[in-house]
Design a protein around this motif. Structure first.
Motif, PDB file in Angstrom:
ATOM      1  N   THR A   1       0.820  -1.208   0.000  1.00 41.21           N
ATOM      2  CA  THR A   1       0.000   0.000   0.000  1.00 41.21           C
ATOM      3  C   THR A   1       0.858   1.264   0.000  1.00 41.21           C
ATOM      4  N   GLN A   2       2.118   1.147   0.392  1.00 41.53           N
ATOM      5  CA  GLN A   2       3.024   2.305   0.418  1.00 41.53           C
ATOM      6  C   GLN A   2       3.871   2.407  -0.857  1.00 41.53           C
ATOM      7  N   ILE A   3       3.669   1.491  -1.766  1.00 42.05           N
ATOM      8  CA  ILE A   3       4.437   1.497  -3.006  1.00 42.05           C
ATOM      9  C   ILE A   3       3.596   2.121  -4.106  1.00 42.05           C
ATOM     10  N   ASN A   4       4.187   3.066  -4.815  1.00 41.12           N
ATOM     11  CA  ASN A   4       3.526   3.648  -5.975  1.00 41.12           C
ATOM     12  C   ASN A   4       4.540   3.768  -7.107  1.00 41.12           C
ATOM     13  N   VAL A   5       4.111   4.282  -8.231  1.00 44.06           N
ATOM     14  CA  VAL A   5       4.990   4.382  -9.394  1.00 44.06           C
ATOM     15  C   VAL A   5       6.220   5.222  -9.075  1.00 44.06           C
ATOM     16  N   THR A   6       6.029   6.316  -8.369  1.00 44.73           N
ATOM     17  CA  THR A   6       7.152   7.189  -8.012  1.00 44.73           C
ATOM     18  C   THR A   6       8.171   6.436  -7.161  1.00 44.73           C
ATOM     19  N   THR A   7       7.695   5.676  -6.181  1.00 45.12           N
ATOM     20  CA  THR A   7       8.581   4.897  -5.312  1.00 45.12           C
ATOM     21  C   THR A   7       9.391   3.893  -6.133  1.00 45.12           C
ATOM     22  N   ILE A   8       8.709   3.188  -7.014  1.00 46.08           N
ATOM     23  CA  ILE A   8       9.367   2.171  -7.841  1.00 46.08           C
ATOM     24  C   ILE A   8      10.455   2.808  -8.698  1.00 46.08           C
ATOM     25  N   MET A   9      10.098   3.878  -9.380  1.00 48.52           N
ATOM     26  CA  MET A   9      11.025   4.472 -10.341  1.00 48.52           C
ATOM     27  C   MET A   9      12.183   5.188  -9.649  1.00 48.52           C
ATOM     28  N   LYS A  10      11.928   5.768  -8.503  1.00 49.46           N
ATOM     29  CA  LYS A  10      13.016   6.400  -7.745  1.00 49.46           C
ATOM     30  C   LYS A  10      14.019   5.332  -7.308  1.00 49.46           C
ATOM     31  N   GLN A  11      13.501   4.225  -6.780  1.00 49.68           N
ATOM     32  CA  GLN A  11      14.365   3.123  -6.347  1.00 49.68           C
ATOM     33  C   GLN A  11      15.104   2.495  -7.531  1.00 49.68           C
ATOM     34  N   ALA A  12      14.440   2.455  -8.689  1.00 48.25           N
ATOM     35  CA  ALA A  12      15.034   1.857  -9.888  1.00 48.25           C
ATOM     36  C   ALA A  12      16.057   2.781 -10.544  1.00 48.25           C
ATOM     37  N   GLY A  13      15.996   4.057 -10.185  1.00 44.74           N
ATOM     38  CA  GLY A  13      16.906   5.023 -10.804  1.00 44.74           C
ATOM     39  C   GLY A  13      16.521   5.350 -12.237  1.00 44.74           C
ATOM     40  N   LEU A  14      15.223   5.286 -12.519  1.00 41.73           N
ATOM     41  CA  LEU A  14      14.720   5.562 -13.859  1.00 41.73           C
ATOM     42  C   LEU A  14      13.702   6.701 -13.821  1.00 41.73           C
ATOM     43  N   ARG A  15      13.494   7.324 -14.980  1.00 40.69           N
ATOM     44  CA  ARG A  15      12.493   8.380 -15.078  1.00 40.69           C
ATOM     45  C   ARG A  15      11.100   7.784 -14.885  1.00 40.69           C
TER      46      ARG A  15
ATOM     47  N   THR B   1       9.234   6.470 -17.936  1.00 32.14           N
ATOM     48  CA  THR B   1       9.677   5.180 -18.474  1.00 32.14           C
ATOM     49  C   THR B   1       8.746   4.064 -18.002  1.00 32.14           C
ATOM     50  N   PHE B   2       8.236   4.186 -16.800  1.00 29.64           N
ATOM     51  CA  PHE B   2       7.310   3.185 -16.264  1.00 29.64           C
ATOM     52  C   PHE B   2       6.143   2.968 -17.222  1.00 29.64           C
ATOM     53  N   TYR B   3       5.589   4.063 -17.722  1.00 33.09           N
ATOM     54  CA  TYR B   3       4.387   3.994 -18.553  1.00 33.09           C
ATOM     55  C   TYR B   3       4.671   3.505 -19.975  1.00 33.09           C
ATOM     56  N   ASP B   4       5.934   3.339 -20.309  1.00 29.64           N
ATOM     57  CA  ASP B   4       6.271   2.703 -21.581  1.00 29.64           C
ATOM     58  C   ASP B   4       5.949   1.210 -21.532  1.00 29.64           C
ATOM     59  N   TYR B   5       5.859   0.658 -20.318  1.00 29.94           N
ATOM     60  CA  TYR B   5       5.659  -0.780 -20.134  1.00 29.94           C
ATOM     61  C   TYR B   5       4.397  -1.150 -19.369  1.00 29.94           C
ATOM     62  N   TYR B   6       3.977  -0.300 -18.431  1.00 27.91           N
ATOM     63  CA  TYR B   6       2.882  -0.655 -17.528  1.00 27.91           C
ATOM     64  C   TYR B   6       1.900   0.487 -17.343  1.00 27.91           C
ATOM     65  N   ARG B   7       0.651   0.112 -16.991  1.00 25.44           N
ATOM     66  CA  ARG B   7      -0.389   1.109 -16.690  1.00 25.44           C
ATOM     67  C   ARG B   7      -0.291   1.583 -15.241  1.00 25.44           C
ATOM     68  N   ASP B   8      -0.028   0.632 -14.329  1.00 22.06           N
ATOM     69  CA  ASP B   8       0.017   0.956 -12.905  1.00 22.06           C
ATOM     70  C   ASP B   8       0.814  -0.129 -12.188  1.00 22.06           C
ATOM     71  N   LYS B   9       0.949   0.012 -10.868  1.00 24.01           N
ATOM     72  CA  LYS B   9       1.754  -0.966 -10.113  1.00 24.01           C
ATOM     73  C   LYS B   9       1.141  -2.360 -10.164  1.00 24.01           C
ATOM     74  N   TYR B  10      -0.173  -2.438 -10.307  1.00 21.75           N
ATOM     75  CA  TYR B  10      -0.835  -3.738 -10.366  1.00 21.75           C
ATOM     76  C   TYR B  10      -0.488  -4.468 -11.663  1.00 21.75           C
ATOM     77  N   ASP B  11      -0.305  -3.701 -12.710  1.00 19.12           N
ATOM     78  CA  ASP B  11       0.099  -4.282 -13.988  1.00 19.12           C
ATOM     79  C   ASP B  11       1.485  -4.924 -13.865  1.00 19.12           C
ATOM     80  N   VAL B  12       2.382  -4.289 -13.106  1.00 13.35           N
ATOM     81  CA  VAL B  12       3.712  -4.866 -12.867  1.00 13.35           C
ATOM     82  C   VAL B  12       3.576  -6.164 -12.068  1.00 13.35           C
ATOM     83  N   LEU B  13       2.750  -6.140 -11.034  1.00  8.46           N
ATOM     84  CA  LEU B  13       2.548  -7.330 -10.211  1.00  8.46           C
ATOM     85  C   LEU B  13       1.977  -8.469 -11.050  1.00  8.46           C
ATOM     86  N   GLY B  14       1.046  -8.159 -11.934  1.00  7.07           N
ATOM     87  CA  GLY B  14       0.500  -9.168 -12.823  1.00  7.07           C
ATOM     88  C   GLY B  14       1.556  -9.724 -13.761  1.00  7.07           C
ATOM     89  N   ASP B  15       2.423  -8.853 -14.260  1.00  8.91           N
ATOM     90  CA  ASP B  15       3.506  -9.293 -15.148  1.00  8.91           C
ATOM     91  C   ASP B  15       4.490 -10.188 -14.399  1.00  8.91           C
TER      92      ASP B  15
END
Length: 185
Positions: A22-36, A39-53
């Motif tokens: 519940t504390q993870i969002n796109v900003t958290t993921i991308m900051k930790q990943a060191g990516l813009r 870039t997230f939206y080039d591959y996924y709609r939301d964090k749930y889409d990543v979890l599904g993948d």
């Protein structure tokens, strides 16, 4: 898989293991990943889409033979081994009750697997099921399997994976035997 996509997947999986989902969002993921963030939206709609993948990619690698009805016991074994090895991740993922939550992806995959196994069963055993009953049966088997997985993953203390596998395999075997007996096979 593109390097950025792989980084997003690995980062998300690592984050889910360390902080509540519940504390993870796109900003958290991308900051930790060191990516813009974009870039997230080039591959996924939301964090749930990543979890599904994550689920789909990993489970497909572990349960590649799920379409063969004669190998469903190996499918059950491989799936439960996968969930057991990723228990902490799925314990968090299955507690989400939101639109596009991971449970939705898991259920859809289980239903697809059950449908595929039923189609193969009909071919191998030369039996015919009405399409509406086949659909109902695939959905019911997916509901049942997801319920077993939820209990297995969320219970504290949990049942040993071997016990869950034995019970689930017996339940599936009984259902398939009953289906074959009812149709005269």
């Amino acid at each position: 898989m593109a390097k950025a996509k792989t980084t997003i997947v690995q980062t998300t999986k690592t984050l889910v293991g360390t902080i509540p989902l519940t504390q993870i969002n796109v900003t958290t993921i991308m900051k930790q990943a060191g990516l813009r963030r974009q870039t997230f939206y080039d591959y996924y709609r939301d964090k749930y889409d990543v979890l599904g993948d994550i689920y789909r990619t990993e489970i497909d690698a572990d349960v590649w033979y799920c379409g063969d009805y004669r190998r469903w016991p190996q499918t059950v074994h491989a799936m439960l081994a996968y969930f057991d090895a990723n228990r902490d991740f799925y314990r968090q993922a299955l507690q989400l009750d939101e639109q596009n939550a991971p449970e939705t992806y898991i259920h859809a995959h289980l239903e697809e697997m059950c449908r595929t196994i039923l189609v193969d069963l009909q071919r191998a055993e030369q039996l015919t099921l009405p399409a509406d009953y086949q659909q109902f049966l695939a959905a019911a088997m997916a509901d049942m399997s997801l319920g077993v997985l939820r209990r297995f993953l969320l219970a504290t203390p949990g049942e040993p994976v071997a016990t869950v596998e034995r019970h689930l395999s017996t339940l599936i075997a009984d259902n398939l035997a009953g289906l074959k007996a009812r149709t005269g096979h």
